[in-house]
Write an enzyme that holds these catalytic residues in place. Structure first.
Site: not given
Ligand code: F6P
Length: 470
Positions: A323, A354, A458
């Site tokens: 990330e 394995h 998202k």
């Molecule tokens: O996976 C994307 C992300 O934004 C991560 O960087 C972060 O750790 C995770 O989502 C959870 O985010 P939050 O703590 O805001 O729920």
């Protein structure tokens, strides 16, 4: 790209570095001493250490979000560290709650002792605590932790189906307090409490805690302000295990264990800041990764711990590096045309032998590898430990030789020996990789602290969810 399969140990006499209970051997990396020296010079020329220290002092290093990245302040013992006071106030609150839960002063709404904690969170709000709990759970066990991360009803049923709400605390961890998976799982957990008769604010107060940067989170969840433990905009989610995101760990393992974990990481911070480049473990890991990615064009990096306790560190590192470094656009908008961060993967080395070691050793790709083992066993089965470590050491050699005599395909292996896995050495180990990651961002000219691709995904999912539901 070079086809020369030279080992560093063929041209450099000292290939072993050590700090904070960790010994790093880089003799099986594929470069000459002169090439390694030029990497060290590059680190000096670009002020790699200076940039890390500036980050720790509070310089804005997350340009796209105009933020500092002060995860090191969460573990600092230096009163001059930025935000020292507020970090300590929050940590003290965490310790007080954990002590009360562990000694039975804090009881559930129906007067029963707490036996279990569910961590409701995903990504950085799950992976660090999960990896640490898996590593240290035998030390000082009193309370069991469970991790509700993905928005998958099976996972929820498996956890909620066996726990008793009257003896369970839920810690809802979300920096943003808007991550869809976590919010949906939080609703499910609320329903679960409600169906057990735990529904009034005073009752929920005994069972639900929030870890979030969002100040209105408690109001949204019908909880008093005291039930929120802050994390701050100046800590990236994937770097956050050291602060309130670690609350479930403090409850499960105890404040003393957590404090030792923080201390080990702080020791690594000091080693990083005070050691010259030649003796600096994070600098060495970062430079070798940079070399393996950009010069030898190794697209992936494999972490292979030979210790059950370190199994989940692989997933934690995967998020941390990928990330942070899975980017190709500089903060000024220019595009990077060389390779950048490697794909990180791996597994428990002995099991992986394995499974995918055939591919690693004789396949047509080249991979950089960190092979990790503990010199002292974490159990009483001495012969098991001997055989496990014999496997680790044998593979450190096997993975750099080939069945087919080819100079084109070859791996690069580093080994990390942990003298004894303790909260301190685990903290140092994880901080080592954090520094490696942020140093790599400097070397590539990337911002390690944003995740635009994830945010885009998202957004698409939110839109799709509305369409599917209508
Ligand atoms: O996976 C994307 C992300 O934004 C991560 O960087 C972060 O750790 C995770 O989502 C959870 O985010 P939050 O703590 O805001 O729920």
């Amino acid at each position: 790209m070079t086809n020369s399969p030279v080992f560093l140990s063929e041209t450099r006499s000292n290939c072993e570095l050590s700090a904070c209970g960790l010994k790093l051997n880089i003799g099986r990396q594929r470069l000459t001493e002169a090439e390694f020296e030029s990497l060290l010079q590059k680190a000096k020329d670009c002020g790699l250490l200076d940039r890390q220290i500036k980050m720790m002092q509070g310089e804005v290093v997350n340009a796209s979000e105009n933020r500092q990245a002060l995860h090191t302040s969460l573990r600092s013992e230096d009163p001059q560290a930025p935000h020292f006071q507020e970090v300590n106030i929050t940590r003290q609150r965490m310790y007080d709650l954990a002590r009360a839960v562990r000694n039975g002063q804090w009881l559930g709404a129906t007067g029963k002792r707490i036996t279990d904690v569910i961590n409701v969170g995903i990504g950085g709000s799950e992976m660090g605590p999960h990896a640490v709990y898996h590593a240290l759970r035998e030390i000082n066990p009193a309370i069991k932790l469970h991790f509700l991360s993905a928005v998958d009803g099976v996972l929820a049923d498996r956890i909620l189906g066996v726990l008793n709400p009257e003896t369970t605390i839920a810690v809802i961890s979300s920096k943003s307090f808007s991550t869809r998976e976590t919010m949906l799982n939080a609703e499910l957990v609320y329903d679960w409490y409600q169906s057990a008769g735990i529904q009034e604010k005073e009752q929920l107060t005994k069972h639900v805690f929030l870890v979030s940067a969002k100040e209105t989170a408690c109001a949204e969840m019908n909880l008093p302000e005291e039930n929120r433990f802050p994390i701050w905009s100046w800590v990236g989610g994937r770097f956050s295990v050291w602060g309130a995101i670690g609350l479930p760990l403090v409850i499960a393992l105890g404040p003393e264990v957590f404090a030792a974990f923080l201390y080990g990481a702080y020791e690594m911070d000091r080693h990083m800041a005070e050691s010259r480049e030649e003796a600096n473990l994070p600098v060495t890991l970062a430079l070798l990764s940079y070399w393996n990615s950009t010069h030898l064009e190794m697209g992936s990096h494999c972490l292979l711990p030979y210790d059950e306790r370190l199994r989940l560190v692989v997933a934690w590192l995967q998020q941390l590096e990928m990330e942070s470094l899975g980017k190709s656009i500089r903060p000024d908008g220019t595009v990077i045309t060389t390779r950048t961060g490697q794909a990180v993967w791996g597994g428990f080395g002995n099991e992986a032998q394995h499974s995918f070691y055939q591919w690693l050793r004789d396949g047509s790709s080249r991979t950089s590898i960190d092979l990790v083992w503990c010199e002292e066993a974490g159990h009483k089965h001495a012969h098991h430990h001997l055989v496990l470590n014999a496997n680790a050491q044998a593979q450190a050699q096997a993975l750099v030789t080939r069945q087919t005599p080819s100079e084109v395909f070859f791996n690069a292996v580093s080994t990390i020996r942990i003298h004894r896995l303790t909260p301190e050495t685990l903290g140092a180990f994880m901080a080592l990789y954090e520094h490696k990651t942020t140093m790599l961002a400097t070397l590539y000219g990337l911002n390690a602290f944003d995740q635009p691709a994830v945010e885009y995904g998202k957004k698409l999912c939110r839109e799709l969810e509305i369409r599917l539901a209508s």
